[in-house]
Structures are given as structure tokens and as C-alpha cells.
Design a protein around this motif. Structure first.
Motif, PDB file in Angstrom:
ATOM      1  N   ALA A  82      34.387  -2.655   4.965  1.00  0.00           N
ATOM      2  CA  ALA A  82      35.810  -2.740   5.300  1.00  0.00           C
ATOM      3  C   ALA A  82      36.206  -1.789   6.418  1.00  0.00           C
ATOM      4  N   ALA A  83      35.456  -0.713   6.586  1.00  0.00           N
ATOM      5  CA  ALA A  83      35.777   0.280   7.615  1.00  0.00           C
ATOM      6  C   ALA A  83      35.316  -0.139   9.011  1.00  0.00           C
ATOM      7  N   LEU A  84      34.518  -1.190   9.099  1.00  0.00           N
ATOM      8  CA  LEU A  84      34.025  -1.655  10.392  1.00  0.00           C
ATOM      9  C   LEU A  84      35.095  -2.475  11.108  1.00  0.00           C
ATOM     10  N   VAL A  85      35.188  -2.320  12.400  1.00  0.00           N
ATOM     11  CA  VAL A  85      36.196  -3.028  13.184  1.00  0.00           C
ATOM     12  C   VAL A  85      35.574  -4.238  13.874  1.00  0.00           C
ATOM     13  N   ASP A  86      35.943  -5.431  13.413  1.00  0.00           N
ATOM     14  CA  ASP A  86      35.495  -6.695  13.998  1.00  0.00           C
ATOM     15  C   ASP A  86      33.984  -6.715  14.247  1.00  0.00           C
ATOM     16  N   PRO A  87      33.187  -6.435  13.209  1.00  0.00           N
ATOM     17  CA  PRO A  87      31.732  -6.364  13.424  1.00  0.00           C
ATOM     18  C   PRO A  87      31.080  -7.744  13.474  1.00  0.00           C
ATOM     19  N   LYS A  88      29.954  -7.818  14.166  1.00  0.00           N
ATOM     20  CA  LYS A  88      29.121  -9.003  14.088  1.00  0.00           C
ATOM     21  C   LYS A  88      28.341  -8.932  12.778  1.00  0.00           C
ATOM     22  N   PRO A  89      27.910 -10.088  12.232  1.00  0.00           N
ATOM     23  CA  PRO A  89      27.204 -10.078  10.942  1.00  0.00           C
ATOM     24  C   PRO A  89      26.021  -9.110  10.891  1.00  0.00           C
ATOM     25  N   ALA A  90      25.203  -9.071  11.943  1.00  0.00           N
ATOM     26  CA  ALA A  90      24.045  -8.172  11.947  1.00  0.00           C
ATOM     27  C   ALA A  90      24.473  -6.712  11.932  1.00  0.00           C
ATOM     28  N   GLU A  91      25.630  -6.417  12.517  1.00  0.00           N
ATOM     29  CA  GLU A  91      26.135  -5.046  12.542  1.00  0.00           C
ATOM     30  C   GLU A  91      26.559  -4.593  11.149  1.00  0.00           C
ATOM     31  N   VAL A  92      27.006  -5.533  10.314  1.00  0.00           N
ATOM     32  CA  VAL A  92      27.422  -5.192   8.949  1.00  0.00           C
ATOM     33  C   VAL A  92      26.219  -4.721   8.133  1.00  0.00           C
ATOM     34  N   VAL A  93      25.140  -5.501   8.138  1.00  0.00           N
ATOM     35  CA  VAL A  93      23.983  -5.123   7.318  1.00  0.00           C
ATOM     36  C   VAL A  93      23.326  -3.849   7.847  1.00  0.00           C
ATOM     37  N   THR A  94      23.352  -3.658   9.165  1.00  0.00           N
ATOM     38  CA  THR A  94      22.771  -2.443   9.731  1.00  0.00           C
ATOM     39  C   THR A  94      23.602  -1.224   9.358  1.00  0.00           C
ATOM     40  N   ALA A  95      24.929  -1.344   9.425  1.00  0.00           N
ATOM     41  CA  ALA A  95      25.808  -0.230   9.053  1.00  0.00           C
ATOM     42  C   ALA A  95      25.638   0.140   7.584  1.00  0.00           C
ATOM     43  N   LEU A  96      25.462  -0.847   6.732  1.00  0.00           N
ATOM     44  CA  LEU A  96      25.250  -0.581   5.307  1.00  0.00           C
ATOM     45  C   LEU A  96      23.919   0.124   5.086  1.00  0.00           C
ATOM     46  N   GLY A 147       0.769  -1.238   0.000  1.00  0.00           N
ATOM     47  CA  GLY A 147       0.000   0.000   0.000  1.00  0.00           C
ATOM     48  C   GLY A 147       0.800   1.287   0.000  1.00  0.00           C
ATOM     49  N   ILE A 148       2.117   1.200  -0.208  1.00  0.00           N
ATOM     50  CA  ILE A 148       2.955   2.402  -0.202  1.00  0.00           C
ATOM     51  C   ILE A 148       3.592   2.590  -1.577  1.00  0.00           C
ATOM     52  N   GLU A 149       3.504   3.806  -2.103  1.00  0.00           N
ATOM     53  CA  GLU A 149       4.169   4.158  -3.363  1.00  0.00           C
ATOM     54  C   GLU A 149       5.366   5.042  -2.995  1.00  0.00           C
ATOM     55  N   PRO A 150       6.544   4.415  -2.810  1.00  0.00           N
ATOM     56  CA  PRO A 150       7.687   5.202  -2.357  1.00  0.00           C
ATOM     57  C   PRO A 150       8.330   6.008  -3.474  1.00  0.00           C
ATOM     58  N   VAL A 151       9.065   7.016  -3.067  1.00  0.00           N
ATOM     59  CA  VAL A 151       9.963   7.730  -3.975  1.00  0.00           C
ATOM     60  C   VAL A 151      11.285   6.979  -3.931  1.00  0.00           C
ATOM     61  N   VAL A 152      11.855   6.679  -5.072  1.00  0.00           N
ATOM     62  CA  VAL A 152      13.123   5.940  -5.114  1.00  0.00           C
ATOM     63  C   VAL A 152      14.276   6.900  -5.380  1.00  0.00           C
ATOM     64  N   ARG A 153      15.256   6.870  -4.503  1.00  0.00           N
ATOM     65  CA  ARG A 153      16.491   7.626  -4.679  1.00  0.00           C
ATOM     66  C   ARG A 153      17.636   6.682  -4.367  1.00  0.00           C
ATOM     67  N   VAL A 154      18.412   6.330  -5.371  1.00  0.00           N
ATOM     68  CA  VAL A 154      19.473   5.335  -5.221  1.00  0.00           C
ATOM     69  C   VAL A 154      20.686   5.955  -4.531  1.00  0.00           C
ATOM     70  N   SER A 155      21.200   5.256  -3.533  1.00  0.00           N
ATOM     71  CA  SER A 155      22.272   5.823  -2.702  1.00  0.00           C
ATOM     72  C   SER A 155      23.635   5.822  -3.379  1.00  0.00           C
ATOM     73  N   GLY A 156      23.935   4.780  -4.136  1.00  0.00           N
ATOM     74  CA  GLY A 156      25.251   4.685  -4.771  1.00  0.00           C
ATOM     75  C   GLY A 156      26.382   4.451  -3.793  1.00  0.00           C
ATOM     76  N   VAL A 157      26.073   3.921  -2.615  1.00  0.00           N
ATOM     77  CA  VAL A 157      27.087   3.682  -1.582  1.00  0.00           C
ATOM     78  C   VAL A 157      28.031   2.561  -2.003  1.00  0.00           C
ATOM     79  N   ASP A 158      29.324   2.740  -1.722  1.00  0.00           N
ATOM     80  CA  ASP A 158      30.322   1.697  -1.943  1.00  0.00           C
ATOM     81  C   ASP A 158      30.223   0.723  -0.774  1.00  0.00           C
ATOM     82  N   GLU A 159      29.486  -0.358  -0.967  1.00  0.00           N
ATOM     83  CA  GLU A 159      29.211  -1.291   0.122  1.00  0.00           C
ATOM     84  C   GLU A 159      30.483  -1.940   0.664  1.00  0.00           C
ATOM     85  N   ASP A 160      31.394  -2.291  -0.224  1.00  0.00           N
ATOM     86  CA  ASP A 160      32.636  -2.933   0.216  1.00  0.00           C
ATOM     87  C   ASP A 160      33.451  -1.993   1.105  1.00  0.00           C
TER      88      ASP A 160
END
Length: 205
Positions: free
Chosen positions: A37-51, A20-33
Motif C-alpha cells: 500500500a505504501a508503493l506509489v503506482d508500482p508496476k507488478p514486478a516492483e511490488v514483489v521486489t519491494a516485498l 544442496g543448501i541447508e538454510p537458516v530460517v528466520r521469519v520476517s513477519g512483514v505486513d505485506e499489505d
């Protein structure tokens, strides 16, 4: 109020539209890698949240001007395989083939991270982030089916080299958890994060 989706994913867009939602799409273009790589010893869930946070924040300068009263959502998903490897998009046929040969007949955990930014008058007045996990039970595609699937290109650009709502659904025996999370955007998690920033999901319908 508008919901701004900081993602080019057609699957996420489809989930929101069906809900039921018609969102506006704006692509971030973030360099995921680079973000990971900038995270220090992250847990897996912390990686996806940081991204997810990085993607939501990347579109802020544009969105604050275009839609000063809005909610921005960034999302990311990765697969934690049975051997403890965190997998994003394979990118190549060779990588996708290798992943499927390793995960066929096993179970993995699909991690989905979300970040919500609430804007009022072009300023961030609320933020919330979190993650969701769902267990995926993978089937065993035949060599013929696997090669045909790889040839479509679908598994190359999706987390874990599979989809639930596309051709990859043929090779998923079952899931334990939220199906919308596996597709790319968790409706229960999003609803909870919206509540944290003071927005009722029904106001976005």
C-alpha cells in the motif's frame, strides 16, 4: 557462510535443500499489505521486489548478530492474472474459489521477487534484488475436485491460490519458464543475485 531464508515457506525451504543448501530460517513477519500500500503506482514486478526487500531487511537486526558472515534472502510471489489483477494469498475458501473460477482454462504470470543482502562482520556489504516471471497455463478442475482442493486448505496460503509441487499441480496444464520460481524461490535468479554480491553458489553447498 550461511544462507538465511527470511521466509516461513516450507516449499522454498524444500527447493533450497534439494539444491544442496541447508538454510537458516528466520521469519520476517512483514505486513505485506502495508508494504504494498505504501508503493506509489508500482508496476507488478516492483511490488514483489519491494516485498522481498522488506522481508530481507526485517530480519537483519537479528541475523547480523547471529550470523555476521552470511547471505540473507527475502522472497515474494504474486500471480498476475489474465484480467490484469495482481493476486497474493487468498486467505479464505471463498476468495480461493472465486480465483479458481476466474483463472481456470486461462494463463497467468507468476511474478517472483528476490532480495539478497551480503553480510560481513555484521554489516551489509552488498545487496541485489530482482524478479522473475513464469507463465502458468491453468487447467479446468471439476467442481468436485475444486471443492476437495479448497477443503485441504492448501490454496488459501499460497500466491495465486495454487501450487506446482503440491495438490495444485494436478490443475496446472503447463508452464513456460523456471519451475523453481513457481514453487517460490528461483534458483537461476538467486544464482545471479549471489554473483552480484560476490558469492559463488557452490560455496553455500
Amino acid at each position: 557462510m550461511r544462507l538465511v531464508l527470511a521466509s516461513a515457506s516450507p516449499a522454498r525451504l524444500s527447493v533450497l535443500r534439494a539444491a544442496g543448501i541447508e538454510p537458516v530460517v528466520r521469519v520476517s513477519g512483514v505486513d505485506e499489505d502495508a508494504v504494498a500500500a505504501a508503493l506509489v503506482d508500482p508496476k507488478p514486478a516492483e511490488v514483489v521486489t519491494a516485498l522481498a526487500v522488506a522481508k530481507a531487511e526485517a530480519v537483519l537486526p537479528l541475523v547480523a548478530t547471529e550470523f555476521p558472515d552470511s547471505v540473507v534472502i527475502g522472497c515474494d510471489s504474486m500471480l498476475l492474472t489474465a484480467d490484469g489483477t495482481l493476486e497474493g494469498k487468498p486467505g479464505t475458501v471463498e476468495a480461493a474459489r472465486d480465483r479458481w473460477r476466474r483463472m481456470a482454462g486461462t494463463s497467468g504470470t507468476l511474478l517472483t521477487g528476490h532480495c539478497l543482502l551480503r553480510l560481513r562482520g555484521g554489516e551489509v556489504v552488498g545487496r541485489a534484488a530482482g524478479s522473475e516471471q513464469t507463465t502458468i497455463r491453468f487447467g479446468r478442475p471439476s467442481e468436485e475436485d475444486l471443492e476437495a482442493y479448497l477443503a485441504t486448505g492448501e490454496p488459501l496460503q499460497v500466491a495465486g491460490a495454487f501450487t506446482l509441487d503440491g495438490l495444485g499441480g494436478w490443475f496446472v496444464d503447463g508452464i513456460d519458464g523456471d519451475p523453481s520460481s513457481v514453487i517460490g524461490i528461483s534458483l537461476p535468479l538467486t544464482r545471479g543475485l549471489l554473483a552480484e554480491v560476490g558469492v559463488a553458489v557452490s560455496t553455500l553447498w
